[in-house]
Every structure is written in structure tokens, then in C-alpha cells.
Write an enzyme that holds these catalytic residues in place. Structure first.
Site, PDB file in Angstrom:
ATOM      1  N   VAL A 105       0.863  -1.175   0.000  1.00 29.25           N
ATOM      2  CA  VAL A 105       0.000   0.000   0.000  1.00 29.25           C
ATOM      3  C   VAL A 105       0.900   1.225   0.000  1.00 29.25           C
ATOM      4  CG1 VAL A 105      -1.850   1.234   1.190  1.00 29.25           C
ATOM      5  CG2 VAL A 105      -1.715  -1.264   1.354  1.00 29.25           C
ATOM      6  N   CYS A 106       0.610   2.175  -0.887  1.00 25.83           N
ATOM      7  CA  CYS A 106       1.297   3.460  -0.894  1.00 25.83           C
ATOM      8  C   CYS A 106       2.823   3.270  -1.028  1.00 25.83           C
ATOM      9  CB  CYS A 106       0.932   4.237   0.356  1.00 25.83           C
ATOM     10  SG  CYS A 106       1.301   5.999   0.328  1.00 25.83           S
ATOM     11  N   ALA A 107       3.601   3.875  -0.131  1.00 34.25           N
ATOM     12  CA  ALA A 107       5.060   3.799  -0.208  1.00 34.25           C
ATOM     13  C   ALA A 107       5.589   2.396  -0.005  1.00 34.25           C
ATOM     14  CB  ALA A 107       5.689   4.738   0.819  1.00 34.25           C
ATOM     15  N   THR A 125       1.647   3.346  -6.981  1.00 35.78           N
ATOM     16  CA  THR A 125       1.816   3.835  -5.615  1.00 35.78           C
ATOM     17  C   THR A 125       1.057   5.141  -5.497  1.00 35.78           C
ATOM     18  OG1 THR A 125       3.455   4.296  -3.878  1.00 35.78           O
ATOM     19  CG2 THR A 125       3.934   5.130  -6.084  1.00 35.78           C
ATOM     20  N   ALA A 158      -2.414   2.329  -4.483  1.00 32.33           N
ATOM     21  CA  ALA A 158      -2.133   3.740  -4.251  1.00 32.33           C
ATOM     22  C   ALA A 158      -2.177   4.035  -2.760  1.00 32.33           C
ATOM     23  CB  ALA A 158      -3.137   4.588  -5.026  1.00 32.33           C
TER      24      ALA A 158
END
Length: 322
Positions: A105-107, A125, A158
Site C-alpha cells: 500500500v502506498c510507499a 503507488t 495507491a
């Protein structure tokens, strides 16, 4: 039992972790056979929101059916965060090499990149980090402005809330869209969004009405959409006549009960086909006697979507603005 292991990195975002964890915890409550485990390189893990979490510093041995998820952390640039140790990166690589699935998730995508798992794969991302991810891992194909990307057994999403969408999608792939819809409804999630597709899940995009009787009919269809369902049974379950149920169902959803069931079947068949199933086997799995009906319904759905796109283009072209 399938183990879902969250790899916690210091200064992680709570919702990056809590959203997917809630999805799989709720799935376990529904009997879908998941256990949750939290691992880290240190026992106490600080979060971006100021609360510390306790994790297991010993990385567990995993089976191929298990899942690793790396939540994102607070970082204006990916390079600002200290690298994970070599043993942790080896653990990520080994799990994937053994047939396991890894997700971020994300970073958290940066952790997969450090482990070499993004090379030659599509990924995504948070929109603020997409350009840097592409620079750091030039062999990866970074897909911009999508909720999540599934490239084989490497799944990236993202920022923040999109982790819920990713987790619901993983539940849908493993257990079917009905299971994902039950989890989403339990979590009071409005819709299970589908990666780079704009439409919501068929199981949820027709749920914005306030008719209790129609919701009860949908609940029954959702759990038995692969089976033959008689209108008389649906009517009996809702306490309405067949005619009244059909009228209310159509007014509330824009579909007849049969058409709604067909949409669910098509969506589940598309999931199966996307995972490598043949059209014939997918058709049988969702309740069609053979593939001909599935092919006809898919063709009709494609034609309807194309017609909507043409109307949109025409309307847009005709709107010159003030």
C-alpha cells in the site's frame, strides 16, 4: 488457513495497515479462513500518527498460499526512509519465489522494489510518489492514477484508503465477489472499486437505494447467484408478490432480478478468466450450463459499454461551455 502477514515499517500510516487488516479480519469472522500476523525488524514500531505498535521481530516461515502486505509509511520522498535489512528483503523475495503473493500500500511499493519484485512488472503507488518510484526502479512499469495493479503475484496499490480496495479485491479473487461484498457491507464500505476500472462492483453499485425488500432480495441473490433462483423464491423471501418485487427491484436498481444475477455471474466469470480459467470452465463455475450464454452476455455488456462511451463522447463534443 491462509496467513496474512503485515510487514510493519517504522512511521507507517495507520490506515494503510488498519484498512486491509480490517478486511481480512472481517473475512475471518465470515469463516473464510484467514489469520493475521504482524512482523517487523523491531518489536516496537512507531507510526506516523504517533501511536506505537507491537510486532513480532521474527519473520515467520510461510506457505505458498500465504500473503505478505507492506503498508506505506510517511515519507515525502522514498529515499528518505531507511532501507530494510537484507534478511527482510530476502524473506520477501523467497516468499514470492516459492509461489506466494506480496502486496503493498502506498510507499510500501518501495520495499517490493528494493527486493527486486517490481522489475519487469506493472505497479503503482501514491500519486505523490509515482515519479520517484519510476526513477528508482526503471525496469518497473509504473501505472499512474489507478487504485491498484495486480501483476501476477505482485500487487500494489495507491495511497491510504486504496489499501481497502486492494484487500477487498484479493478477497474477491480468492473467495468470489459475493464474499468481498459481504465483507464490504460489514465494514460499511460504499463500493469495492476495481483497480483501473471506473465502475464499482456490480454487487455494490446497485445498493444505493433505500428499499429493504429489494436489499433482502439482493442479499439472497448475492449469496446464491451461481444457483438457479426462482422468482417465486425471491418473492417469498421478501414477502412480496412476484410482480411487486420485480417492479420495486427494477425501480431501485434499474435491473430485473434476473439481469442483476447475470451481472454478478459475468463479473465473477471475468475474475476467473483473468486468473487463467477458460471461458467454458468459468461459465460452468458461475452457473451457466455452457459457455454460449456467457459469451452472449459478455458481448452484450461490451456493446452496452461501447454505446455509453459513444454517447459520452458525443455529449462532450456538443458541450462547448460558456
Amino acid at each position: 488457513m491462509t496467513r496474512v502477514v503485515f510487514l510493519l515499517v517504522p512511521h507507517l500510516h495507520l490506515l494503510d495497515l488498519a484498512g486491509p487488516a480490517q478486511v481480512f479480519s472481517t473475512a475471518a469472522d465470515h469463516g473464510l479462513g484467514h489469520t493475521l500476523h504482524y512482523a517487523a525488524e523491531q518489536e516496537d514500531v512507531p507510526t506516523a500518527q504517533g501511536i506505537a505498535l507491537r510486532a513480532d521481530p521474527d519473520l515467520p516461515a510461510l506457505a505458498a498460499d500465504d500473503l505478505i502486505i507492506v503498508p506505506g509509511w510517511r515519507s515525502y520522498t522514498l529515499r528518505e526512509h531507511g532501507a530494510l535489512g537484507g534478511a527482510t528483503l530476502d524473506w520477501l523475495r523467497a516468499h514470492h519465489a516459492a509461489g506466494g503473493t506480496v502486496a503493498s500500500v502506498c510507499a510500501g511499493a518501495d520495499a517490493l522494489g528494493r527486493a527486486g519484485l517490481l522489475d519487469g512488472r506493472r505497479c503503482t503507488t501514491h500519486h505523490d510518489l509515482q515519479d520517484e518510484l519510476a526513477r528508482r526502479y526503471p525496469r518497473a512499469a509504473v501505472v499512474r492514477d489507478v487504485l491498484y495493479v495486480m501483476d501476477g503475484r505482485v500487487v500494489t496499490s495507491a495511497g491510504i484508503a486504496s489499501g481497502i480496495d486492494l484487500a477487498l479485491q484479493l478477497v474477491a479473487v480468492r473467495h468470489g465477489p459475493a464474499a468481498a461484498a459481504r465483507v464490504a457491507r460489514q465494514m460499511v464500505v460504499y463500493a469495492r472499486r476495481n483497480g483501473d476500472e471506473q465502475q464499482a462492483s456490480a454487487m455494490l453499485r446497485h445498493r444505493s437505494h433505500v428499499s429493504d425488500a429489494v436489499h433482502r432480495a439482493q442479499d439472497l441473490i448475492d449469496t446464491r447467484f451461481c444457483a438457479r433462483l426462482a422468482l417465486t423464491d425471491l418473492a417469498a423471501a421478501t414477502g412480496l408478490s412476484e410482480r411487486t418485487l420485480t417492479r420495486r427491484f427494477t425501480a431501485a436498481t434499474g435491473l430485473t432480478p434476473l439481469r442483476y444475477q447475470q451481472e454478478l455471474r459475468i463479473e465473477r466469470a471475468e475474475h476467473l478468466i483473468g486468473q487463467g480459467a477458460t471461458v467454458e470452465s468459468a461459465a460452468r463455475s458461475v452457473g451457466f450450463q455452457d459457455a454460449r450464454m456467457l459469451r452472449r452476455l459478455r458481448a452484450r455488456a461490451s456493446a452496452d459499454a461501447a454505446a455509453v462511451a459513444r454517447r459520452h463522447v458525443r455529449d462532450t463534443a456538443g458541450d462547448t461551455g460558456p
